[in-house]
Scaffold this active site. Structure first.
Site: not given
Ligand code: PMP
Length: 285
Positions: A52, A105, A151, A184
């Protein structure tokens, strides 16, 4: 207790574990992370967490300068160096130090940090008697903005919802998505039980694909419980027989009141209790 923290390939004492004030992780929340748990010194579902992390990094165009296996070894090494049996691990990859502009960058090297410590997210009595949550007015990130499946180090969306919960006397808050469906909680996935069926929002409700969520779904299916990943509304929550939350830090925690409404009979229900104890047995076996 002073910890040994992994920073870019080296374990250093916690006081020496530092990042630059020019790090875009600090300046912009530009980075990704994982929260993992170890049980008896063994990291739970390490591969799933590492995967993940790399998926999150890929989604934000961040090249992690380590192979997945090296990252997994580094996590194990940090757990061992700190003598952690049952503990909590935070794995962070930032964009690295750059200039005072957004341009990634200009960031030289991603910073890889691993902290192994302990965590007590909710008080023990909540696990026994259940907790109360409210629905936040702050909706979960629109998937076309920053996908909730990433995440990322930018958790303000969830922090704002959590503050609203805390102000209302609740330690966790439910977040809806942009369509008004249940998504959630601020740091946990949500499950309902209705007439013996386990219900949870699907990934396209705009949620993090919780490692604990996936594990609880497997546990439930293995015991013959029907699991439905389906769009849910607040109404479904209010009429549920049972409700519980899952997360690495939270593990499995019953919810008995939502927006002051009593869920079921106001006590942790039988399906919740059974999955909670199956979870504890499984992670320790
Ligand atoms: N949703 C959110 C927003 C989270 O931050 C987390 C992790 N704390 C979870 C769900 C649960 O995921 P996991 O079971 O992988 O810890």
């Amino acid at each position: 207790m002073s910890r040994q923290v992994y920073v870019n390939g080296k374990l250093v004492p916690q006081a020496e574990a530092t990042v630059s004030v020019f790090d875009h992780g600090l300046l912009y929340g530009d980075g990704v992370f994982e929260g993992l748990r170890s049980y008896g010194g063994k990291v739970f579902r390490l591969t799933e967490h590492i995967d993940r992390l790399y998926d999150s990094a890929k989604a934000i165009w961040l090249d992690i300068p380590l192979a997945r296996t090296t990252m997994a070894d580094a996590v194990n090494e940090t757990v061992k160096a700190n003598g952690i049996g049952d503990g909590y691990i935070r794995l962070i990859v930032t964009r690295g130090a750059g200039s005072l502009g957004l341009d990634p960058r200009k960031c030289a090297n991603p910073q890889v940090i691993i902290i192994a410590d302990s965590i007590a997210l909710y008080p023990p009595e909540f696990y026994e008697h259940g907790m109360e949550i409210i629905t936040s007015s702050v909706i979960r990130n629109h998937p076309a903005a920053v996908s909730p499946r990433i995440k990322s180090l930018n958790y303000l969306n969830n922090i704002l919802a959590k503050i609203e919960g805390i102000k209302a006397g609740c330690i966790e808050a439910l977040m809806l998505n942009h369509k008004g469906e249940v998504a959630e909680c601020t740091g946990d996935n949500i499950f309902l039980v209705r007439k013996g069926v386990l219900q949870t929002p699907p990934l396209d409700a705009g949620i993090l694909e919780g490692v604990t969520r996936d594990f609880v779904i497997e546990l439930a299916q293995a015991t013959g419980i029907t699991v439905k990943e389906m769009p849910l509304t607040k109404h479904d929550v209010y009429i549920a027989d049972e409700c519980f939350l899952t997360g690495t830090a939270a593990e499995v925690i019953p919810v008995v009141r939502v927006d002051a409404r009593i869920i079921g009979d106001g006590k942790p229900g039988p399906v919740t209790q059974s999955l909670k104890s199956k979870f504890s047995e499984a992670v320790r076996s």
